[in-house]
Design an enzyme around this catalytic site. Structure first.
Site, PDB file in Angstrom:
ATOM      1  N   ASN A   9       0.479  -1.401  -0.038  1.00 40.18           N
ATOM      2  CA  ASN A   9      -0.059   0.067   0.156  1.00 40.18           C
ATOM      3  C   ASN A   9       0.776   1.291  -0.166  1.00 40.18           C
ATOM      4  O   ASN A   9       1.890   1.435   1.361  1.00 40.18           O
ATOM      5  CB  ASN A   9      -0.580   0.019   1.191  1.00 40.18           C
ATOM      6  CG  ASN A   9      -1.887   1.504   1.278  1.00 40.18           C
ATOM      7  OD1 ASN A   9      -1.439   1.858   0.234  1.00 40.18           O
ATOM      8  ND2 ASN A   9      -1.992   1.325   3.082  1.00 40.18           N
ATOM      9  N   LYS A  11      -0.401   4.675  -0.113  1.00 40.58           N
ATOM     10  CA  LYS A  11      -0.404   4.994   0.424  1.00 40.58           C
ATOM     11  C   LYS A  11      -0.812   6.663  -0.167  1.00 40.58           C
ATOM     12  O   LYS A  11      -0.823   6.378  -1.075  1.00 40.58           O
ATOM     13  CB  LYS A  11      -0.058   5.599   1.975  1.00 40.58           C
ATOM     14  CG  LYS A  11       0.045   4.667   2.677  1.00 40.58           C
ATOM     15  CD  LYS A  11       0.720   4.858   4.765  1.00 40.58           C
ATOM     16  CE  LYS A  11       1.024   3.415   4.586  1.00 40.58           C
ATOM     17  NZ  LYS A  11       0.322   3.762   6.166  1.00 40.58           N
ATOM     18  N   HIS A 105      -9.584   1.019   4.895  1.00 45.11           N
ATOM     19  CA  HIS A 105      -8.055   1.072   5.658  1.00 45.11           C
ATOM     20  C   HIS A 105      -8.341   2.245   6.875  1.00 45.11           C
ATOM     21  O   HIS A 105      -8.999   2.670   7.077  1.00 45.11           O
ATOM     22  CB  HIS A 105      -7.006   1.680   4.692  1.00 45.11           C
ATOM     23  CG  HIS A 105      -5.677   1.290   4.846  1.00 45.11           C
ATOM     24  ND1 HIS A 105      -5.378   2.781   6.025  1.00 45.11           N
ATOM     25  CD2 HIS A 105      -4.867   0.454   4.934  1.00 45.11           C
ATOM     26  CE1 HIS A 105      -4.462   1.772   6.233  1.00 45.11           C
ATOM     27  NE2 HIS A 105      -3.965   1.058   5.965  1.00 45.11           N
ATOM     28  N   GLU A 107      -6.928   3.623   7.631  1.00 49.34           N
ATOM     29  CA  GLU A 107      -7.136   5.773   7.448  1.00 49.34           C
ATOM     30  C   GLU A 107      -7.862   6.413   6.990  1.00 49.34           C
ATOM     31  O   GLU A 107      -7.723   7.419   7.012  1.00 49.34           O
ATOM     32  CB  GLU A 107      -5.044   6.526   7.012  1.00 49.34           C
ATOM     33  CG  GLU A 107      -3.943   5.604   7.885  1.00 49.34           C
ATOM     34  CD  GLU A 107      -2.418   4.949   6.469  1.00 49.34           C
ATOM     35  OE1 GLU A 107      -2.543   4.876   5.538  1.00 49.34           O
ATOM     36  OE2 GLU A 107      -2.255   5.004   7.173  1.00 49.34           O
ATOM     37  N   GLU A 176      -4.659  -5.068  10.890  1.00 49.26           N
ATOM     38  CA  GLU A 176      -3.485  -4.676  10.954  1.00 49.26           C
ATOM     39  C   GLU A 176      -4.130  -3.408  11.809  1.00 49.26           C
ATOM     40  O   GLU A 176      -5.510  -2.862  12.167  1.00 49.26           O
ATOM     41  CB  GLU A 176      -4.062  -3.218   9.307  1.00 49.26           C
ATOM     42  CG  GLU A 176      -4.133  -3.965   8.088  1.00 49.26           C
ATOM     43  CD  GLU A 176      -3.411  -2.731   7.050  1.00 49.26           C
ATOM     44  OE1 GLU A 176      -2.232  -2.939   6.871  1.00 49.26           O
ATOM     45  OE2 GLU A 176      -4.164  -2.154   6.882  1.00 49.26           O
ATOM     46  N   GLY A 182       2.262   2.250  10.601  1.00 48.36           N
ATOM     47  CA  GLY A 182       2.943   3.405  10.300  1.00 48.36           C
ATOM     48  C   GLY A 182       3.413   3.828  12.207  1.00 48.36           C
ATOM     49  O   GLY A 182       3.824   4.775  12.083  1.00 48.36           O
ATOM     50  N   SER A 221       3.432  -2.182  10.005  1.00 45.04           N
ATOM     51  CA  SER A 221       4.823  -2.079  10.178  1.00 45.04           C
ATOM     52  C   SER A 221       5.854  -3.620   9.735  1.00 45.04           C
ATOM     53  O   SER A 221       6.735  -3.841  10.505  1.00 45.04           O
ATOM     54  CB  SER A 221       5.674  -1.631  11.691  1.00 45.04           C
ATOM     55  OG  SER A 221       5.599  -0.546  11.978  1.00 45.04           O
TER      56      SER A 221
END
Ligand code: PEP
Length: 263
Positions: A9, A11, A105, A107, A176, A182, A221
């Site tokens: 990904n 991003k 996701h 985010e 996740e 991140g 990560s």
């Protein structure tokens, strides 16, 4: 046997130059691999920003990689078309050559996407003929308060209620934990495996085949140094890689780590 999937990904990172160099690096690394090919037991998928999706496909094609690496969108709108300025329909992603799409996701959930919206998007991805990756995971405070499992199971149930076990089975799930995305904090292989087992058991409760066949990825990560141990867990079928996927050589190193782990 479930196929191992290693997905990147990107991003909101990249440029045309980045894409061209990335594809060239993938091609160069491939020539150093046995048989000059990526391991056949592993599916490689890239999720670039949608603005570059067509360019990524062109660069992969130029490098002779278009049959080895699939691409997908990072999000889609639940409608097939309409007055939704700035949004992209699954049908449009499919039309320009994407075969996958991320759904829910963290985010995007943090930006206000609800479980109901995620379920609608998952259904839209199926309607468009895309393979959705349903992203699920608890926040740090949900884990600290002992609610990690119930959050994750609720996120799956909402989608199952919308598309049924059969629909869910046409996608992939990425666990996740939000606190690991991140942040450099990776879930330990034992913690990740424990949650994947809980998820697989819940899926088996919906339909026995689903528990056995649905690919469950870990994300948060993942790096070359921890990928092999994570992917070796019996219920982990690969990874969704964010930051570390932005370097082509590192992304492939992570994929290589999965070679001996195909379950
Ligand atoms: C992600 O964006 O899905 C992700 C897992 O990011 P990172 O690998 O950077 O934690």
């Amino acid at each position: 046997m479930r196929r191992l999937i290693v997905a990147g990904n990107w991003k909101m990172f990249g440029s045309k130059r980045f894409v061209a160099e990335y594809a060239a690096t993938l091609a160069r690394v491939r020539t150093s691999l046995p048989g000059k090919r990526f391991p056949e037991a592993i599916s490689l998928v890239l999720f670039p920003p949608v603005a570059y999706l067509g360019y990524v496909l062109r660069q992969l094609d130029e490098q002779g990689l278009v049959d080895s690496v699939e691409v997908g969108g990072q999000d889609l709108h639940a409608a097939a078309e309409g007055a939704y300025t700035g949004s992209i329909a699954g049908e449009m992603l499919k039309d320009i050559g994407a075969t996958w799409v991320l759904v829910g996701h963290s985010e995007r959930r943090q930006a206000g996407e609800t479980d109901e919206m995620v379920a609608e998007k998952f259904a839209a991805a199926l309607r468009a003929g895309l393979k959705p990756v349903l992203c699920i995971g608890e926040t740090e405070s949900e884990r600290d308060s002992g609610n990690a499992e119930s959050v994750v199971l609720r996120q799956i149930e909402q989608v199952a209620a919308r598309v049924g076990a059969e629909g869910l089975g046409r996608g992939v799930i990425a666990y996740e934990p939000v606190w690991a995305i991140g942040t450099g904090k990776t879930a330990t292989p034992a913690l990740a495996q424990a949650m994947h087992r809980v998820i697989r058991q819940a899926l088996a409760g919906l339909a026995p085949d689903l528990g056995r066949d649905l690919a469950l990825l870990y994300g948060g990560s993942v790096k070359p140094a921890n990928a092999a141990e994570l992917f070796a867990q019996p219920d982990i079928d690969g990874g969704l890689i964010g930051g570390a996927s932005l370097e082509a050589a590192q992304f492939l190193e992570i994929a290589q780590a999965g070679r001996s782990a195909a379950h």
